[in-house]
Design a protein around this motif. Structure first.
Motif, PDB file in Angstrom:
ATOM      1  N   PRO A  28       0.815  -1.205   0.000  1.00 47.95           N
ATOM      2  CA  PRO A  28       0.000   0.000   0.000  1.00 47.95           C
ATOM      3  C   PRO A  28       0.852   1.261   0.000  1.00 47.95           C
ATOM      4  CG  PRO A  28      -0.474  -1.380   1.926  1.00 47.95           C
ATOM      5  CD  PRO A  28       0.635  -2.025   1.171  1.00 47.95           C
ATOM      6  N   GLU A  29       0.369   2.283  -0.636  1.00 48.06           N
ATOM      7  CA  GLU A  29       1.072   3.562  -0.730  1.00 48.06           C
ATOM      8  C   GLU A  29       1.369   4.108   0.668  1.00 48.06           C
ATOM      9  OE1 GLU A  29       2.994   6.034  -3.074  1.00 48.06           O
ATOM     10  OE2 GLU A  29       1.846   4.375  -3.873  1.00 48.06           O
ATOM     11  N   GLY A  30       2.607   4.493   0.911  1.00 49.25           N
ATOM     12  CA  GLY A  30       2.977   5.107   2.175  1.00 49.25           C
ATOM     13  C   GLY A  30       3.232   4.125   3.311  1.00 49.25           C
ATOM     14  N   SER A  31       3.186   2.820   3.060  1.00 56.08           N
ATOM     15  CA  SER A  31       3.429   1.852   4.127  1.00 56.08           C
ATOM     16  C   SER A  31       4.795   1.218   3.936  1.00 56.08           C
ATOM     17  CB  SER A  31       2.354   0.762   4.108  1.00 56.08           C
ATOM     18  OG  SER A  31       2.516  -0.032   2.953  1.00 56.08           O
ATOM     19  N   ALA A  32       5.266   0.571   4.973  1.00 57.89           N
ATOM     20  CA  ALA A  32       6.528  -0.148   4.862  1.00 57.89           C
ATOM     21  C   ALA A  32       6.291  -1.426   4.088  1.00 57.89           C
ATOM     22  CB  ALA A  32       7.061  -0.466   6.257  1.00 57.89           C
ATOM     23  N   GLY A  33       7.131  -1.708   3.106  1.00 56.82           N
ATOM     24  CA  GLY A  33       6.997  -2.928   2.332  1.00 56.82           C
ATOM     25  C   GLY A  33       7.290  -4.151   3.169  1.00 56.82           C
ATOM     26  N   ALA A  34       8.257  -4.081   4.046  1.00 49.68           N
ATOM     27  CA  ALA A  34       8.619  -5.195   4.919  1.00 49.68           C
ATOM     28  C   ALA A  34       9.537  -4.673   6.009  1.00 49.68           C
ATOM     29  CB  ALA A  34       9.310  -6.296   4.130  1.00 49.68           C
ATOM     30  N   ALA A  35       9.615  -5.432   7.066  1.00 50.37           N
ATOM     31  CA  ALA A  35      10.545  -5.122   8.146  1.00 50.37           C
ATOM     32  C   ALA A  35      11.376  -6.367   8.424  1.00 50.37           C
ATOM     33  CB  ALA A  35       9.796  -4.695   9.408  1.00 50.37           C
ATOM     34  N   GLY A  36      12.559  -6.151   8.934  1.00 47.12           N
ATOM     35  CA  GLY A  36      13.438  -7.248   9.311  1.00 47.12           C
ATOM     36  C   GLY A  36      14.141  -6.903  10.608  1.00 47.12           C
ATOM     37  N   SER A  37      14.405  -7.928  11.429  1.00 47.95           N
ATOM     38  CA  SER A  37      15.046  -7.708  12.723  1.00 47.95           C
ATOM     39  C   SER A  37      16.241  -8.634  12.905  1.00 47.95           C
ATOM     40  CB  SER A  37      14.063  -7.982  13.866  1.00 47.95           C
ATOM     41  OG  SER A  37      13.003  -7.077  13.835  1.00 47.95           O
ATOM     42  N   LEU A  38      17.239  -8.138  13.605  1.00 40.29           N
ATOM     43  CA  LEU A  38      18.397  -8.927  14.013  1.00 40.29           C
ATOM     44  C   LEU A  38      18.636  -8.688  15.494  1.00 40.29           C
ATOM     45  CD1 LEU A  38      20.803  -8.281  11.042  1.00 40.29           C
ATOM     46  CD2 LEU A  38      20.039 -10.522  11.807  1.00 40.29           C
ATOM     47  N   ARG A  39      18.956  -9.767  16.197  1.00 42.31           N
ATOM     48  CA  ARG A  39      19.256  -9.673  17.633  1.00 42.31           C
ATOM     49  C   ARG A  39      20.569 -10.389  17.892  1.00 42.31           C
ATOM     50  NH1 ARG A  39      15.503 -11.775  22.644  1.00 42.31           N
ATOM     51  NH2 ARG A  39      16.943 -11.148  24.264  1.00 42.31           N
ATOM     52  N   LEU A  40      21.499  -9.698  18.547  1.00 40.80           N
ATOM     53  CA  LEU A  40      22.791 -10.271  18.910  1.00 40.80           C
ATOM     54  C   LEU A  40      22.637 -11.063  20.199  1.00 40.80           C
ATOM     55  CD1 LEU A  40      25.875 -10.564  18.527  1.00 40.80           C
ATOM     56  CD2 LEU A  40      26.124  -8.385  19.753  1.00 40.80           C
ATOM     57  N   LEU A  41      23.047 -12.324  20.175  1.00 34.01           N
ATOM     58  CA  LEU A  41      22.947 -13.189  21.352  1.00 34.01           C
ATOM     59  C   LEU A  41      24.275 -13.229  22.107  1.00 34.01           C
ATOM     60  CD1 LEU A  41      20.953 -16.094  19.676  1.00 34.01           C
ATOM     61  CD2 LEU A  41      20.072 -14.121  20.944  1.00 34.01           C
ATOM     62  N   ASP A  42      24.262 -13.801  23.295  1.00 29.02           N
ATOM     63  CA  ASP A  42      25.455 -13.794  24.137  1.00 29.02           C
ATOM     64  C   ASP A  42      26.538 -14.776  23.699  1.00 29.02           C
ATOM     65  OD1 ASP A  42      24.044 -16.045  24.865  1.00 29.02           O
ATOM     66  OD2 ASP A  42      24.188 -15.705  27.017  1.00 29.02           O
ATOM     67  N   ASP A  43      26.278 -15.552  22.644  1.00 25.99           N
ATOM     68  CA  ASP A  43      27.330 -16.405  22.103  1.00 25.99           C
ATOM     69  C   ASP A  43      27.913 -15.821  20.809  1.00 25.99           C
ATOM     70  OD1 ASP A  43      25.301 -16.847  20.272  1.00 25.99           O
ATOM     71  OD2 ASP A  43      25.331 -19.027  20.450  1.00 25.99           O
ATOM     72  N   GLY A  44      27.488 -14.598  20.466  1.00 21.00           N
ATOM     73  CA  GLY A  44      27.992 -13.936  19.276  1.00 21.00           C
ATOM     74  C   GLY A  44      27.239 -14.279  18.003  1.00 21.00           C
ATOM     75  N   SER A  45      26.208 -15.110  18.113  1.00 19.14           N
ATOM     76  CA  SER A  45      25.378 -15.405  16.946  1.00 19.14           C
ATOM     77  C   SER A  45      24.213 -14.416  16.908  1.00 19.14           C
ATOM     78  CB  SER A  45      24.863 -16.846  16.988  1.00 19.14           C
ATOM     79  OG  SER A  45      23.972 -17.025  18.070  1.00 19.14           O
ATOM     80  N   PHE A  46      23.451 -14.475  15.847  1.00 20.43           N
ATOM     81  CA  PHE A  46      22.335 -13.552  15.654  1.00 20.43           C
ATOM     82  C   PHE A  46      21.054 -14.332  15.381  1.00 20.43           C
ATOM     83  CE2 PHE A  46      26.142 -11.327  14.555  1.00 20.43           C
ATOM     84  CZ  PHE A  46      25.951 -10.024  14.967  1.00 20.43           C
ATOM     85  N   THR A  47      19.951 -13.812  15.875  1.00 19.28           N
ATOM     86  CA  THR A  47      18.642 -14.315  15.491  1.00 19.28           C
ATOM     87  C   THR A  47      18.092 -13.343  14.465  1.00 19.28           C
ATOM     88  OG1 THR A  47      18.249 -15.255  17.676  1.00 19.28           O
ATOM     89  CG2 THR A  47      16.332 -14.914  16.286  1.00 19.28           C
ATOM     90  N   LEU A  48      17.630 -13.874  13.344  1.00 16.47           N
ATOM     91  CA  LEU A  48      17.101 -13.070  12.261  1.00 16.47           C
ATOM     92  C   LEU A  48      15.606 -13.343  12.153  1.00 16.47           C
ATOM     93  CD1 LEU A  48      18.564 -12.760   8.727  1.00 16.47           C
ATOM     94  CD2 LEU A  48      16.228 -13.519   8.999  1.00 16.47           C
ATOM     95  N   ALA A  49      14.818 -12.296  12.045  1.00 16.36           N
ATOM     96  CA  ALA A  49      13.376 -12.438  11.834  1.00 16.36           C
ATOM     97  C   ALA A  49      12.971 -11.575  10.656  1.00 16.36           C
ATOM     98  CB  ALA A  49      12.595 -12.043  13.086  1.00 16.36           C
ATOM     99  N   ALA A  50      12.295 -12.192   9.708  1.00 15.86           N
ATOM    100  CA  ALA A  50      11.787 -11.483   8.528  1.00 15.86           C
ATOM    101  C   ALA A  50      10.334 -11.863   8.364  1.00 15.86           C
ATOM    102  CB  ALA A  50      12.596 -11.856   7.304  1.00 15.86           C
ATOM    103  N   GLY A  51       9.696 -11.294   7.355  1.00 18.89           N
ATOM    104  CA  GLY A  51       8.301 -11.603   7.097  1.00 18.89           C
ATOM    105  C   GLY A  51       8.071 -13.098   7.012  1.00 18.89           C
ATOM    106  N   PRO A  52       6.852 -13.539   7.280  1.00 18.37           N
ATOM    107  CA  PRO A  52       6.563 -14.969   7.274  1.00 18.37           C
ATOM    108  C   PRO A  52       6.978 -15.624   5.965  1.00 18.37           C
ATOM    109  CG  PRO A  52       4.649 -13.728   7.981  1.00 18.37           C
ATOM    110  CD  PRO A  52       5.673 -12.740   7.507  1.00 18.37           C
ATOM    111  N   SER A  53       7.620 -16.763   6.081  1.00 15.41           N
ATOM    112  CA  SER A  53       8.031 -17.511   4.902  1.00 15.41           C
ATOM    113  C   SER A  53       8.064 -18.984   5.272  1.00 15.41           C
ATOM    114  CB  SER A  53       9.405 -17.050   4.424  1.00 15.41           C
ATOM    115  OG  SER A  53      10.357 -17.280   5.428  1.00 15.41           O
ATOM    116  N   ALA A  54       8.269 -19.795   4.294  1.00 18.28           N
ATOM    117  CA  ALA A  54       8.356 -21.227   4.555  1.00 18.28           C
ATOM    118  C   ALA A  54       9.578 -21.502   5.414  1.00 18.28           C
ATOM    119  CB  ALA A  54       8.452 -21.984   3.241  1.00 18.28           C
ATOM    120  N   ALA A  55       9.399 -22.193   6.537  1.00 15.40           N
ATOM    121  CA  ALA A  55      10.517 -22.481   7.436  1.00 15.40           C
ATOM    122  C   ALA A  55      11.604 -23.234   6.685  1.00 15.40           C
ATOM    123  CB  ALA A  55      10.029 -23.286   8.630  1.00 15.40           C
TER     124      ALA A  55
END
Length: 189
Positions: A28-55
């Motif tokens: 839709p006009e004026g809306s965000a097409g998608a959002a994505g998130s990254l979280r740094l964990l205490d072992d130095g890896s990252f959790t990534l979250a994006a729009g719903p998709s096939a696991a």
């Protein structure tokens, strides 16, 4: 193009052809097409979250590869979170435009995460963000001291604010969905 010719039974046979082209905006006009998130964990890896998709889908592997390249870590250090429509970041559109929009969001989130790690690592080293470099999962200062991404992640968790970033680029960066259909028919009138 229309032509007439007799059928085997002697009646007229009408032939025709046609083409249809469609275009659908990615969101839709004026809306965000998608959002994505990254979280740094205490072992130095990252959790990534994006729009719903096939696991476990190929889109998730592409998102992880893109984030890893920007963050300077191996792709196996990026773990895609299992999400559904209630827990995943926002995504509008469908098919390829949605995948493109989510990919752009993850790239932006990775750039934001890289800067946030630089700042947090510099603070742990007692340096300014402009005075440190990021190499092989570590933040290093000019004196040679270093803190790992794991140490940065653990410090954030201990302080009660884990390093998490979310990005939502403008929808203009996403291409529209396109389709074309062709038909050739014969009708015995």
């Amino acid at each position: 193009a229309r032509t007439w010719r007799p059928t085997s039974a002697g009646g007229p046979l009408r032939q025709g052809s046609g083409i249809g082209i469609a275009r659908r905006a990615a969101g839709p006009e004026g809306s965000a097409g998608a959002a994505g998130s990254l979280r740094l964990l205490d072992d130095g890896s990252f959790t990534l979250a994006a729009g719903p998709s096939a696991a476990g889908g190929t889109d998730e592997a592409a998102y992880a590869d893109a984030a890893a390249a920007i963050l300077g870590v191996p792709p196996h250090r990026i773990v895609c979170a299992a999400t559904d429509t209630d827990s995943a970041p926002f995504e509008s559109g469908d098919g390829a435009p949605a995948c493109f929009s989510a990919g752009r969001a993850i790239e932006e989130a990775a750039r934001l995460a890289r800067e946030a790690i630089r700042e947090a690592g510099a603070a742990l080293l007692g340096s300014g963000a402009a005075e440190v470099t990021m190499i092989d999962g570590h933040v290093r200062d000019a004196a040679g001291r270093a803190v790992s991404f794991a140490e940065v992640g653990a410090a954030g968790l201990r302080a009660g604010h884990p390093l998490t970033v979310t990005a939502a680029p403008a929808p203009a960066t996403a291409p529209p969905s396109l389709a074309a259909a062709f038909a050739e028919v014969e009708v015995d009138v």
